[in-house]
Structure formats: C-alpha cells, structure tokens
Write a protein that holds these residues in place. Structure first.
Motif, PDB file in Angstrom:
ATOM      1  N   TYR A   1       0.838  -1.204   0.000  1.00  0.00           N
ATOM      2  CA  TYR A   1       0.000   0.000   0.000  1.00  0.00           C
ATOM      3  C   TYR A   1       0.871   1.253   0.000  1.00  0.00           C
ATOM      4  O   TYR A   1       0.527   2.279  -0.590  1.00  0.00           O
ATOM      5  CB  TYR A   1      -0.949  -0.035   1.200  1.00  0.00           C
TER       6      TYR A   1
ATOM      7  N   THR B   1      -5.786   3.413   0.772  1.00  0.00           N
ATOM      8  CA  THR B   1      -6.813   2.528   0.205  1.00  0.00           C
ATOM      9  C   THR B   1      -8.079   3.331  -0.086  1.00  0.00           C
ATOM     10  O   THR B   1      -8.711   3.172  -1.132  1.00  0.00           O
ATOM     11  CB  THR B   1      -7.151   1.387   1.192  1.00  0.00           C
TER      12      THR B   1
ATOM     13  N   LEU C   1      -4.553  -4.526  -2.502  1.00  0.00           N
ATOM     14  CA  LEU C   1      -5.365  -3.813  -3.491  1.00  0.00           C
ATOM     15  C   LEU C   1      -5.791  -4.775  -4.605  1.00  0.00           C
ATOM     16  O   LEU C   1      -6.049  -4.361  -5.731  1.00  0.00           O
ATOM     17  CB  LEU C   1      -4.611  -2.612  -4.078  1.00  0.00           C
TER      18      LEU C   1
END
Lengths: 389, 134
Positions: A152, A294, A378
């Motif tokens: 991330y 996110t 993701l």
C-alpha cells in the motif's frame, strides 16, 4: 442478468471488544457462533432456517480453517443446500452478498448466513512477514516487503509521484475517521487525533505512518440475507441489495496494472449500473480503510472524484461527522476494529445506518449506502449498493 | 547469536530456469512467441494471449523504479538487521515489473522513475536480482 432486489439483509450481528480483544478468552469458533446467533435473533430467524452458508476466514490455516464453511456448518449444526467459502481477502463478504443474492434468486437457497471471525490480536498471530516464498510469493517474500503495508505504501508513493498527493491529504482521512469512532461507543480507538499527530506518528514504511494503518484487533460478524418472500416475516425491515459487483486484477502488488487505480473501477461500475443509481444518490459510504491510501484510491476508482483528485476531495474534513460526504461512520478499520478481513463490518454498519440504529453517529435520512470491500494488496474489490424501502 | 535465515525462493518448475540464470548473473524473463509480449514472473502460459508458446530471453537488466517504499519496520525477523531498506517495483525496459531491493545508494534519494540496473546479490545459497541507480 441482475440481482437487484433479489434479496434483502434482515439480520446483522457482531461481538463486543475490549481494547481490541474478545472478552473472557473466547475462541474464534465461539465468537462466530455468538455473532451468528445475534444476527439470526435480529432477523427473528433460527439456525434451522439457514439453508445457505457463506464463510471466509484466516483462522486455522493450515488445518480446519482451510474449509471454513464446512467447519462452521458442523460447529453450528447447519447442513446447507448451498455453500461458499470464497476467499478473496477483506472483500470476500461483499462478494458473498452477490453470490448469496444470486443463489436466492435462482431458488437454490432462501436464508443465507454470511460469517466471519478472528482472534488475531488475542493470539498475537499478526506480523509484517510475507507469505512463505512458494509459487508466486517466491518473487516477493525474499525482498522483505513489510506485508501488506509495504504494498500500500508503494501505491501511495506512486500516487504522490503522479498527482502530488501529500501525507496531509492522507491524514485528513485518518482524522475524519477517528471523529466517527468518537461517536461509536464500541470503537477501539476514541481519543482525539490531529493531522499533526498522524504526521508525527512513527513511520512504518514510507510514506505510511502508524496512524495511516488500520488497527489489529479481534472481531466477529454475521449477516443474514433472505428472499423477498421470507423478508416479509422477519423481525427487522429489509435492507435491499440494489447492486453488486466484484473484480480482481492481481494478487502480488508487482502484478497490479496501475498502482493508482483499483478494480473498484470495474466492480463499482457494475454495482452502480445494476442499482440504477448515480453518485449523487448515495447518502453515505463505507469504504475499506486498511490504510488511508486505500480509501483515497477507492474514492477515485469508484468515480466519486477524478483520478488524482482524491486529496482535494477529502480536504477540510469533508468525510467527518457534519461533513457533506459521510464515510466510514463506525470509525472504520482505522479506529473501530480491523480483525484481519474487515469487509463484513462495512456491511453491518451500512445496514444499521439504513435502519436508523446508529444513535449519535446516525446519518440523517440515510436511504442508500455504498459499501466497498478491498482485499489482498489492493488485489480484489467488491462493491454493494444497499437501500431501504 | 544465530542469524535468522532469510526466506529464500522455493524453486519450482516455473522458476527453475530463472533462478539458475540469476546464479550465473543473468536476468532471464519470458517472451511469448505468439503475441511477442514479455512476461514476468515466469509461467507456462502467456497471461496476455493465453498461448503456450513462451520462451526465455535475457533481459537488458536496465529499467526504472515504478514505485518503492523504505521499510522502517521489517518484513519479518530476518530483515531487522537491514533496516531501513528499500523494496521497489522496477519496470524493466522490456515492460515487465518485478519486486526487488534497491541497494548501494542513499535511501533518501530514491524516487519514482529513477533509472536503475540489475546487480546480483548473494543471499544464503542463492543470487537474488537487486537493482542500483545508474
């Protein structure tokens, strides 16, 4: 083919945490059973009504947890006609909603129970170590990426590079989410934080600070989904599945096509089209917040703002209580709880908002809510649009 | 004090040729003879066109940093002694991306789109492809 209005959520259940842990040393089997019972009680149903079982989990793997719907079926004494252990990470439960609604529409089951639990904090089983370096992980684990935070972080760095997004932009999300948690008596973290606090918190993996990262907690949740016919006899008013979509684009972060766009661009589009609603029709959103980045990527990918404009979109505490874009109203994975795979709690909160059960944190006139789950690094997304009568 | 062993690739039938190449300081990737696109990580079918017609080619070993992170917490106990260290996604000239470490450079100067070239680093019994700025 559409599953719009094919099924309704009539029951939700979860368990209380103390400092992020389950009480009294409850086991992961026990907390799932308690959550399931509470969700069925909420609906006015019993376990003998359940004929569809949907369970994903990270407990007991390898071992009994490798077969979560089968093992929980046995533990609960449920022998379903329809079973599904779809495991796509934190978004599994939004996918289960779609699968359950489709099964109900096809007449394969009538009462679906979706279930999750984790005691990862009590067991201290969480670490930043990567997965065993076998198969596709052999090209990743030997390089020591703190997992999953490092993946991330790479997405955040790429977004910052392409669009000039800043740590302050990301911190806006952490601070706004904490304000919602302060309105939720069941949230794990409720002390006030400022943007400066986020920026001053320890760096975990550049550019993500500790307060950009979700909590590590225990937790259990359950959701009961039924056919429109069965919904008429349930205790609680139905919350309808208006639209759903799911997608995955990669597993390892090295295979993600574009680190600034998630597959919510596809799953969200399908959900919106199925629901026949537009962005302006959404009264509140529950967006998977494993990390602040996110959320930012997801808002862009879902089309709430243009690519690269996520930082501007969340500025000035727009997503906080009182802002014009209510988001993550239970305090999110960042401040409420994050037991490994958080997706089921997004659904539970959206249902409670649509029923008007949220007390101090209630979004006024909430009629349509959007739930987005994101799993892996993701990797997978699933979007559910929910509405009430 | 015993040093904790770093996790090393568990070689399989997809990856054997790749890791043997690294041992000889050569970076091999695959290329599909049907659609001509390059492939990484190695696999039995082309993920672009689905054909079986994949062959090995030696990569130039040059590329750019697509993105990166500087780990301040280790990705497992074996990496604690390396902190802080850089994990990156390098995009090779051939168009594929691979995860790696950026080494022999000032951590704070690393940035996206930086040009890098492969260097093979001995870890345990294996040679891992890492990259350093050119």
């Amino acid at each position: 083919m559409s599953i719009k209005n094919a099924a309704a959520i009539v029951g939700v259940g979860d368990i209380e945490l103390e400092d992020g842990k389950v009480k009294d040393g409850l086991s992961v089997m026990q907390i799932q059973a308690i959550a399931a019972k509470r969700a069925l009680d909420d609906a006015g149903l019993s376990k003998s009504d359940v004929d569809g079982l949907f369970v994903a989990g990270l407990w007991g793997v390898p071992g009994v947890g490798t077969f979560p719907s089968v093992v929980m079926g046995e533990y609960l004494g449920i022998e379903p006609n329809y079973t599904d252990s779809t495991q796509i990470g934190g978004s599994s439960f939004e996918a289960h909603i779609g699968h359950a609604a489709a099964a109900i529409q096809a007449g394969l089951c009538e009462v679906a129970l979706i279930l999750y639990g984790s005691t990862q904090k009590s067991e201290r089983s969480r670490s930043l170590a990567g997965r065993p370096p076998t198969f596709t992980a052999q090209y990743e684990t030997p390089f020591g990426l703190p997992s999953p935070a490092g993946a991330y972080a790479m997405a955040a760095n790429r977004h910052m590079h392409q669009y000039g997004t800043t740590n302050e932009d990301l911190a806006e999300i952490a601070v706004a989410t904490r304000k919602w948690a302060q309105l939720n008596p069941f949230a794990t973290k409720r002390d006030t934080i400022s943007i400066e606090d986020v920026l001053q918190s320890p760096m975990i993996t550049d550019p993500l600070h500790l307060l950009d990262c979700c909590l590590v907690t225990d937790g259990a949740g359950a959701v009961v989904l039924v056919s429109p016919e069965r919904a008429k006899d349930c205790r609680k008013k139905p919350v309808w599945i208006l639209g759903q979509g799911e997608a995955h684009s990669h597993w390892s972060i090295q295979a993600m096509p574009d680190l600034t766009v998630t597959s919510a661009a596809q799953s969200g589009k399908r959900a919106f089209e199925m629901a026949g609603v537009g962005h302006d029709d959404i009264d509140f959103v529950e967006i998977y917040d494993s990390f602040t980045i996110t959320v930012l990527l997801t808002l862009e990918s879902l089309g709430f703002c243009k690519r690269g404009e996520g930082g501007d979109f969340v500025k000035n505490q727009r997503t906080a209580p009182g802002g014009d874009f209510p988001m993550n109203t239970n305090g999110g994975g960042l401040s409420y709880a994050h037991p490994g795979m958080y997706g089921i709690f997004l659904i539970i909160e959206a249902v409670r908002q649509l029923r008007g059960e949220c007390g101090e944190r209630q979004v006024k006139e909430a009629k349509i809510g959007l739930v987005n789950g994101t799993g892996g690094t993701l990797s997978s997304t699933s979007v559910v649009i929910l509405g009430r009568d | 004090m015993d040093e904790i062993m770093k996790p090393l690739p568990i070689i399989d039938n997809d990856s054997k040729f790749f890791w043997e190449g690294c041992e000889k300081n050569k970076l091999f990737i695959q290329q599909c003879q049907s659609c001509s696109l390059h492939i990484f990580y190695p696999r039995i079918l082309c993920p672009h066109c689905g054909e079986e017609n994949v062959t090995w080619v030696e990569a130039s070993g040059e590329g750019t940093i697509y993105s990166y992170t500087i780990a301040r917490r280790a990705g497992g106990p074996a990496f604690k002694g390396d902190l802080p260290y850089c994990v990156a996604l390098v995009e090779l000239e051939e168009g594929v991306r691979m995860m790696t470490n950026i080494i022999d450079t000032d951590m704070e100067a690393i940035h996206c789109n930086q040009k890098v070239k492969v260097v093979f680093q001995k870890v345990g019994e294996m040679a891992l492809p890492m990259f350093t700025p050119v």
